[in-house]
Design a protein around this motif. Sequence first.
Motif, mmCIF file in Angstrom:
data_model
loop_
_atom_site.group_PDB
_atom_site.id
_atom_site.type_symbol
_atom_site.label_atom_id
_atom_site.label_comp_id
_atom_site.label_asym_id
_atom_site.label_seq_id
_atom_site.Cartn_x
_atom_site.Cartn_y
_atom_site.Cartn_z
ATOM 1 N N PRO A 71 0.837 -1.208 0.000
ATOM 2 C CA PRO A 71 0.000 0.000 0.000
ATOM 3 C C PRO A 71 0.867 1.252 0.000
ATOM 4 C CG PRO A 71 0.050 -0.997 2.193
ATOM 5 C CD PRO A 71 0.719 -1.964 1.271
ATOM 6 N N LEU A 72 0.305 2.340 -0.495
ATOM 7 C CA LEU A 72 1.035 3.602 -0.534
ATOM 8 C C LEU A 72 1.251 4.134 0.886
ATOM 9 C CD1 LEU A 72 -0.834 5.301 -3.526
ATOM 10 C CD2 LEU A 72 1.433 4.268 -3.568
ATOM 11 N N GLN A 73 2.493 4.488 1.197
ATOM 12 C CA GLN A 73 2.843 5.029 2.507
ATOM 13 C C GLN A 73 3.550 6.361 2.322
ATOM 14 O OE1 GLN A 73 5.171 2.115 4.603
ATOM 15 N NE2 GLN A 73 3.576 0.558 4.531
ATOM 16 N N ARG A 74 3.231 7.310 3.191
ATOM 17 C CA ARG A 74 3.737 8.668 3.032
ATOM 18 C C ARG A 74 5.264 8.727 3.051
ATOM 19 N NH1 ARG A 74 2.199 13.925 6.794
ATOM 20 N NH2 ARG A 74 3.512 15.436 5.658
ATOM 21 N N ASP A 75 5.908 8.009 3.980
ATOM 22 C CA ASP A 75 7.365 8.095 4.089
ATOM 23 C C ASP A 75 8.055 7.558 2.839
ATOM 24 O OD1 ASP A 75 6.450 5.519 4.776
ATOM 25 O OD2 ASP A 75 8.344 5.059 5.781
ATOM 26 N N LYS A 76 7.510 6.482 2.269
ATOM 27 C CA LYS A 76 8.102 5.924 1.050
ATOM 28 C C LYS A 76 7.832 6.822 -0.161
ATOM 29 C CE LYS A 76 8.255 1.093 2.502
ATOM 30 N NZ LYS A 76 7.851 -0.295 2.232
ATOM 31 N N LEU A 77 6.666 7.449 -0.174
ATOM 32 C CA LEU A 77 6.368 8.384 -1.253
ATOM 33 C C LEU A 77 7.352 9.548 -1.245
ATOM 34 C CD1 LEU A 77 2.464 8.504 -1.073
ATOM 35 C CD2 LEU A 77 3.805 7.688 -3.010
ATOM 36 N N VAL A 78 7.675 10.044 -0.044
ATOM 37 C CA VAL A 78 8.625 11.157 0.077
ATOM 38 C C VAL A 78 10.011 10.723 -0.361
ATOM 39 C CG1 VAL A 78 9.776 12.683 1.724
ATOM 40 C CG2 VAL A 78 7.318 12.309 1.895
#
Length: 378
Positions: A71-78
Amino acid sequence: MEKAKPGSPASARRVLGLVIMYAVCSSSLSIVNKWAIMAVPFPSIVTACQFFTTAFSVFALGKVGALEVEPLQRDKLVRMAPINVVFYLAIFTNGKVLQYSNVETFIAFRSLTPLLVSGLDTVVRGEPVPSWRTMLALCAIAAGAGSYAFDDANFSARGYAWACVYLVIIVTEMVYAKHITATINLSTWGLVLYQNTIALVLFPIASALTGEIRDVFALLGLTGGPPTTRDGRPVDVDAFALVPLLTSCLLGVGISFAGWGARSSISATQFTVLGVACKLATVAINLVVWHHHAPLHAQISIVMCIVASVLYQQSAKRDKELHKLAAKERFKSGGGSSKLLDDGPAGAGSSPVDGAPLLGGGASPPGALPGAGANGTP
């Protein structure tokens, strides 16, 4: 669902189906993308549609359990955002190349990437100097690309300028992406989802910077007039334009799945032969279906680039094996570093003439282009 056993008729049919699907998608994708950009002459809009189609397909298949997708996670997106800016620029500039030049021009410039990457790896990353066989193959690629440019009767200063910008960006992406993706714990399809999702978010920003945001509003009927080209000419985008646009999106998703499936089902040598056959088919199809192609004598230079790319791939793979063997010997004797046990010349596993959804078929692992399952590099 129980998987078919290797060697069974069901397994053989599956492999044949994957190979045929990959061959169809890979050999036609560059041409369809050129067609799509001719119908909708706004590369950022075309790429946004491809980003959305791929991201949605991977997300949906992950939800039903058909693919392993985190799933999309904020820390990995950054953490993924910086490389995705470069990724988006690579896709956007590739679209510009196809907008102002023909498919062969893209293939010629794309084939130059291993020459630059190899040089950067040696100078910046401290990789061993390529063997004389590899250097000879790289020189042959450069000679083929130079010969093509000399014979290109459809030379466009704007197209070649965008091609040079694309070449710089794609080389940066190839060197930088390897480091970033290695530090982020994501599955193959997780990388595809993250990259295409972030690229889709970048679309409004890029469109605003290039002025194509006005064309988006015009296409949606939110302005008084029709969309226009950069030189002010009105563009008539009718319902028929959806045909090449949707076809390019579907082929992009198709090559992602078929490419990775075929790569895991057949040997590396077989996949290499398949990739080369697809590129030769691209040149042949492009020559037959329309007049948007280079002169016949310039096609010889493109074939030279493709053949030299195969020789480079095989030689770089051999260099990598020799470097690993030498590193093991030094490590056993306690007189050297073990760095090369896990690393080798960049590009040793992928063909420099491969592309991706907006570009054409590819041979590297997923995660680097819209629909980038099979392509790895733009």
